[in-house]
Design an enzyme around this catalytic site. Structure first.
Site, PDB file in Angstrom:
ATOM      1  N   HIS A 228       0.810  -1.213   0.000  1.00 40.78           N
ATOM      2  CA  HIS A 228       0.000   0.000   0.000  1.00 40.78           C
ATOM      3  C   HIS A 228       0.849   1.270   0.000  1.00 40.78           C
ATOM      4  O   HIS A 228       0.657   2.121  -0.858  1.00 40.78           O
ATOM      5  CB  HIS A 228      -1.078   0.069   1.077  1.00 40.78           C
ATOM      6  N   TYR A 232       1.787   5.431  -2.531  1.00 38.02           N
ATOM      7  CA  TYR A 232       2.104   6.840  -2.245  1.00 38.02           C
ATOM      8  C   TYR A 232       3.506   7.191  -2.701  1.00 38.02           C
ATOM      9  O   TYR A 232       3.801   8.348  -2.992  1.00 38.02           O
ATOM     10  CB  TYR A 232       1.858   7.153  -0.766  1.00 38.02           C
ATOM     11  N   HIS A 379      -9.157   0.497 -11.926  1.00 32.97           N
ATOM     12  CA  HIS A 379      -8.862   1.510 -10.908  1.00 32.97           C
ATOM     13  C   HIS A 379      -7.424   1.985 -10.999  1.00 32.97           C
ATOM     14  O   HIS A 379      -7.152   3.177 -11.077  1.00 32.97           O
ATOM     15  CB  HIS A 379      -9.156   0.946  -9.513  1.00 32.97           C
ATOM     16  N   PHE A 380      -6.473   1.042 -10.990  1.00 34.67           N
ATOM     17  CA  PHE A 380      -5.100   1.567 -10.843  1.00 34.67           C
ATOM     18  C   PHE A 380      -4.488   2.065 -12.153  1.00 34.67           C
ATOM     19  O   PHE A 380      -3.452   2.704 -12.122  1.00 34.67           O
ATOM     20  CB  PHE A 380      -4.180   0.617 -10.064  1.00 34.67           C
ATOM     21  N   HIS A 381      -5.158   1.820 -13.283  1.00 35.33           N
ATOM     22  CA  HIS A 381      -4.688   2.542 -14.473  1.00 35.33           C
ATOM     23  C   HIS A 381      -5.118   4.007 -14.428  1.00 35.33           C
ATOM     24  O   HIS A 381      -4.552   4.842 -15.140  1.00 35.33           O
ATOM     25  CB  HIS A 381      -5.156   1.863 -15.762  1.00 35.33           C
ATOM     26  N   ARG A 442      -9.484 -10.435 -13.483  1.00 36.90           N
ATOM     27  CA  ARG A 442      -8.211  -9.880 -13.930  1.00 36.90           C
ATOM     28  C   ARG A 442      -7.201 -11.021 -14.032  1.00 36.90           C
ATOM     29  O   ARG A 442      -7.507 -12.160 -13.687  1.00 36.90           O
ATOM     30  CB  ARG A 442      -7.701  -8.820 -12.945  1.00 36.90           C
ATOM     31  N   ARG A 443      -5.996 -10.698 -14.492  1.00 36.72           N
ATOM     32  CA  ARG A 443      -4.880 -11.647 -14.503  1.00 36.72           C
ATOM     33  C   ARG A 443      -5.258 -12.972 -15.129  1.00 36.72           C
ATOM     34  O   ARG A 443      -5.008 -14.036 -14.562  1.00 36.72           O
ATOM     35  CB  ARG A 443      -4.390 -11.892 -13.066  1.00 36.72           C
TER      36      ARG A 443
HETATM   37  C1  HEM Z   1       0.314   1.295 -22.991  1.00 33.85           C
HETATM   38  C2  HEM Z   1      -0.354   1.500 -21.895  1.00 33.85           C
HETATM   39  C3  HEM Z   1      -0.970   0.368 -21.081  1.00 33.85           C
HETATM   40  C4  HEM Z   1      -1.751  -0.685 -21.492  1.00 33.85           C
HETATM   41  C5  HEM Z   1      -2.248  -0.980 -22.906  1.00 33.85           C
HETATM   42  C6  HEM Z   1      -2.035  -1.472 -20.335  1.00 33.85           C
HETATM   43  C7  HEM Z   1      -2.819  -2.636 -20.332  1.00 33.85           C
HETATM   44  C8  HEM Z   1      -3.014  -3.457 -19.241  1.00 33.85           C
HETATM   45  C9  HEM Z   1      -3.935  -4.576 -19.178  1.00 33.85           C
HETATM   46  C10 HEM Z   1      -4.862  -5.016 -20.292  1.00 33.85           C
HETATM   47  C11 HEM Z   1      -3.806  -5.136 -17.942  1.00 33.85           C
HETATM   48  C12 HEM Z   1      -4.636  -6.263 -17.354  1.00 33.85           C
HETATM   49  C13 HEM Z   1      -4.058  -7.603 -17.554  1.00 33.85           C
HETATM   50  C14 HEM Z   1      -4.801  -8.666 -16.784  1.00 33.85           C
HETATM   51  O1  HEM Z   1      -5.184  -8.483 -15.615  1.00 33.85           O
HETATM   52  O2  HEM Z   1      -4.983  -9.762 -17.369  1.00 33.85           O
HETATM   53  C15 HEM Z   1      -2.792  -4.385 -17.230  1.00 33.85           C
HETATM   54  C16 HEM Z   1      -2.344  -4.661 -15.957  1.00 33.85           C
HETATM   55  C17 HEM Z   1      -1.485  -3.849 -15.233  1.00 33.85           C
HETATM   56  N1  HEM Z   1      -0.976  -2.626 -15.631  1.00 33.85           N
HETATM   57 FE1  HEM Z   1      -1.206  -1.769 -17.422  1.00 33.85          FE
HETATM   58  N2  HEM Z   1      -1.419  -0.898 -19.251  1.00 33.85           N
HETATM   59  C18 HEM Z   1      -0.769   0.241 -19.674  1.00 33.85           C
HETATM   60  C19 HEM Z   1      -0.050   1.131 -18.888  1.00 33.85           C
HETATM   61  C20 HEM Z   1       0.259   0.945 -17.561  1.00 33.85           C
HETATM   62  C21 HEM Z   1       0.974   1.871 -16.752  1.00 33.85           C
HETATM   63  C22 HEM Z   1       1.507   3.228 -17.211  1.00 33.85           C
HETATM   64  C23 HEM Z   1       1.107   1.297 -15.529  1.00 33.85           C
HETATM   65  C24 HEM Z   1       1.773   1.807 -14.278  1.00 33.85           C
HETATM   66  C25 HEM Z   1       2.583   2.816 -14.208  1.00 33.85           C
HETATM   67  C26 HEM Z   1       0.479   0.001 -15.595  1.00 33.85           C
HETATM   68  C27 HEM Z   1       0.442  -0.909 -14.560  1.00 33.85           C
HETATM   69  C28 HEM Z   1      -0.202  -2.131 -14.593  1.00 33.85           C
HETATM   70  C29 HEM Z   1      -0.190  -3.080 -13.506  1.00 33.85           C
HETATM   71  C30 HEM Z   1       0.536  -2.914 -12.170  1.00 33.85           C
HETATM   72  C31 HEM Z   1      -0.988  -4.162 -13.912  1.00 33.85           C
HETATM   73  C32 HEM Z   1      -1.327  -5.400 -13.088  1.00 33.85           C
HETATM   74  C33 HEM Z   1      -0.394  -6.495 -13.325  1.00 33.85           C
HETATM   75  C34 HEM Z   1      -0.791  -7.707 -12.531  1.00 33.85           C
HETATM   76  O3  HEM Z   1      -1.987  -7.995 -12.407  1.00 33.85           O
HETATM   77  O4  HEM Z   1       0.119  -8.363 -12.017  1.00 33.85           O
HETATM   78  N3  HEM Z   1      -0.037  -0.184 -16.837  1.00 33.85           N
HETATM   79  N4  HEM Z   1      -2.339  -3.357 -18.032  1.00 33.85           N
HETATM   80 CU   LIG Z   2      -3.832   0.010  -0.815  1.00 36.76          CU
END
Ligand code: HEM
Ligand SMILES: [Cu+2]
Length: 575
Positions: A228, A232, A379-381, A442-443
């Site tokens: 968490h 921040y 949410h976190f995007h 997700r995932r």
């Molecule tokens: C080109 C831009 C981006 C695209 C197209 C994108 C797309 C995605 C998608 C589709 C997922 C979900 C995958 C799943 O749960 O099966 C994901 C997960 C995630 N994204 Fe992005 N994202 C982008 C940018 C970012 C940025 C800028 C960050 C953080 C600075 C970020 C952090 C994350 C994180 C932490 C996860 C979760 C990974 C996990 O579940 O272990 N993403 N993203």
């Molecule tokens: Cu938290």
């Protein structure tokens, strides 16, 4: 007056080095994001679905940990040096932490990417949350440990600079930007204890086979102890820019310096004793502790609301300086053609939306509705993926020229870039939130759930998939525009003053605020006490139930270092 690179050439090189690593990770991470978005939605599938998790781990680690934190290290170095108006104490220390963090991040990235090459016996498909029972190659954890120690050294560098400054300025208030850096780092030292203990005492020995088992709930809890506050750690660089740079770009001044200090102190106090709110569905933690975590979390809304107020008030002041009038029409007087301003402002708007979906996550009962669904990445995007990432990209349009002495290659491309990001994220994040409400997990590479009927309140699953795919593609295009613009700027001719880098004094300055706000020892002590109160009993319960290494029979069960044996056991149980 000369710009940053002329005054502090060595420090500028350090900042540039961290930004190069940061932007490189952004590029690779965004490519992986595109691959995921198209794979999950079935639009383009060239990967084996098994490799999806390698890509997903790469995406999470490279973006959420490497891109953000390397940017932070560069920004904080810039902020400390320029607000204390002195060079760093020993540039060799600075290069040491740049080297250590870069090597650590490279180790982790190599361990992850090796998973794509069948002939190499190495993988780290553990996702960016990396707790047991998923196990990575030792290189991954060793890299992680080096990376964390590197950030500690970076913090030490900034504290030493502050100490030298303090010796010469015994009675002055800590300059605001340095105050922000120091409080954030104190929070970071406290928060990273959890992940350091988990990595060094459990995950590294386990991955080398030195211990047979680990207690998975313990490694999860230690991860979220850090997981968490890390949000921040991502957010504070964005806040630093919203408080100290955005008002200036808007043509005005920060509304209140004391309020900014209060906010950073609140984050130091409240960030860590709330991590259990990520574990509402974990068995093995008593409901009462979860309830306390929820209550603390709701208190954390306060500093964010204070920020919304202060930042908007500062922007309004700026707009009125530029001739803006009326209750709402002053918005039109803001410098919307400036990509740095517009990007940060749009990031702030998205952050407000992310705050709302975050309140849903934080509510213990309503969390069950969206837990582990696509809602969560939705949410976190908005938060780390836009409030933070877009602020960092937009801020770069103003920051990088100070580090290179060269102007930005193209402001119109910059403007296009931040707007494309905003539009892409509206599409992708909205679709993810709705998909989560429908129960889409997700995932997972295979979210088809053929025989399951996702009953929809709004739109169809097909529309949701299209939203994610189109949004994800726009986001990727936006990253490409950003990187090309920054890269082409490197070929510009150096000029005297590539940007106006002066930062005006706040409307209400530090002198009016209580001196106790600058008492960092006091706030650290209270933060430590709060953490002890929040975590002692839950941790004691977790260790009491299953033992430090999970070798006491009970809940949770142990996980064997030998993955095959565990799998055999599982197949037997399931059969
Ligand atoms: C080109 C831009 C981006 C695209 C197209 C994108 C797309 C995605 C998608 C589709 C997922 C979900 C995958 C799943 O749960 O099966 C994901 C997960 C995630 N994204 Fe992005 N994202 C982008 C940018 C970012 C940025 C800028 C960050 C953080 C600075 C970020 C952090 C994350 C994180 C932490 C996860 C979760 C990974 C996990 O579940 O272990 N993403 N993203
Ligand atoms: Cu938290």
């Amino acid at each position: 007056m000369a710009t940053f690179v002329d005054r502090y050439p060595e420090e500028a090189s350090v900042v540039k080095a961290t930004l190069v690593v940061s932007f490189l990770s952004l590029g690779i991470g965004a490519l992986f994001g595109l691959v995921q978005a198209l794979h999950r939605t079935g639009y383009l599938r060239f990967l084996d679905s098994v490799d999806y998790y390698t890509i997903l781990t790469g995406h999470g680690v490279l973006l959420a940990l490497v891109f953000t934190i390397f940017f932070l290290m560069g920004l904080f170095t810039w902020a400390v040096v320029q607000s204390l108006e002195r060079p760093l104490p020993d540039i060799r220390l600075s290069w040491a932490w740049v080297g250590l963090t870069t090597t650590g991040a490279t180790f982790a990235a190599v361990a992850i990417l090796a998973g794509l090459i069948p002939s190499i016996d190495m993988s780290a498909d553990v996702l960016y949350t990396f707790y047991a029972p998923l196990m990575a190659h030792p290189l991954f954890y060793v890299g992680l440990a080096m990376f964390i120690v590197g950030t500690w050294l970076a913090g030490a560098d900034w504290f030493l600079a502050y100490r030298e400054w303090r010796a010469e300025n015994p009675d002055e208030r800590i300059p605001l930007q340095t105050f922000m850096v120091l409080t954030t780092m104190l929070m970071w030292y406290l928060a990273t204890l959890g992940v350091a203990v988990s990595t060094v005492f459990f995950l590294i020995p386990w991955s080398f086979g030195w211990v047979e088992t680990v207690n998975p709930l313990l490694t999860r809890t230690l991860f979220w102890f850090f997981g968490h506050p890390v949000v921040y750690f991502w957010l504070m660089p964005a806040y630093l820019m919203w408080y100290t740079v955005l008002p200036k770009l808007a043509g005005g001044r920060l509304f209140s310096d004391p309020l900014a200090r209060v906010v950073f102190v609140l984050f130091l106090l409240l960030s860590t004793p709330v991590g259990i709110h990520h574990q509402y569905l974990d068995p093995g933690i008593a409901e009462g502790f979860k309830f306390i975590a929820m209550t603390n979390t709701m208190f954390l809304l306060l500093p964010s609301l204070l920020t919304a107020f202060t930042v908007v008030a500062s922007m309004e002041h700026g707009a009125r300086q530029r001739g803006g009038e009326g209750y709402v029409s002053w918005l039109g007087s803001l410098p919307w053609r400036d990509p740095a301003f517009t990007g940060m402002a749009l990031a702030g708007v998205m952050f407000a939306a992310g705050g709302f979906s975050g309140m849903i996550n934080a509510g213990m009962n309503i969390n069950y509705l969206i837990h582990n669904t696509l809602w969560v990445p939705g949410h976190f995007h908005l938060t780390v993926g836009t409030a933070v990432a877009l602020t960092m990209m937009a801020g770069s349009y103003w920051l990088v020229p100070q580090l290179t002495g060269k102007r930005l290659y193209s402001r119109p491309i910059g403007l296009l870039q931040v707007v494309v990001w905003f539009v892409g994220m509206v599409l992708m994040s909205n679709a993810m939130h709705r998909g989560g409400l429908a129960g889409i997990p997700r995932r997972t590479a295979e979210p088809q759930y053929q025989n399951f009927d996702f009953s929809m309140a709004l739109g169809t699953v097909g529309e949701i998939r299209a939203g994610i795919a189109i949004g994800g593609t726009l986001l990727f295009v936006s990253v490409v525009l950003f990187l090309v613009n920054i890269l082409l700027s490197a070929f510009e001719e150096p000029i005297e003053n590539p940007v106006d880098d002066s930062l005006p004094e706040p409307l209400s300055g530090a002198s009016g605020s209580p001196v106790v706000l600058d008492n960092l020892r006091l706030w650290t002590a209270i933060a430590v006490v709060l953490v002890i109160l929040a975590y002692t009993l839950p941790l004691a319960g977790i260790v009491g139930d299953a033992g430090l290494l999970g070798d006491v029979p009970g809940v949770p069960v142990w996980v064997s270092a030998n993955a095959e044996a565990t799998l055999d056991l599982l197949t037997e149980v399931i059969a």
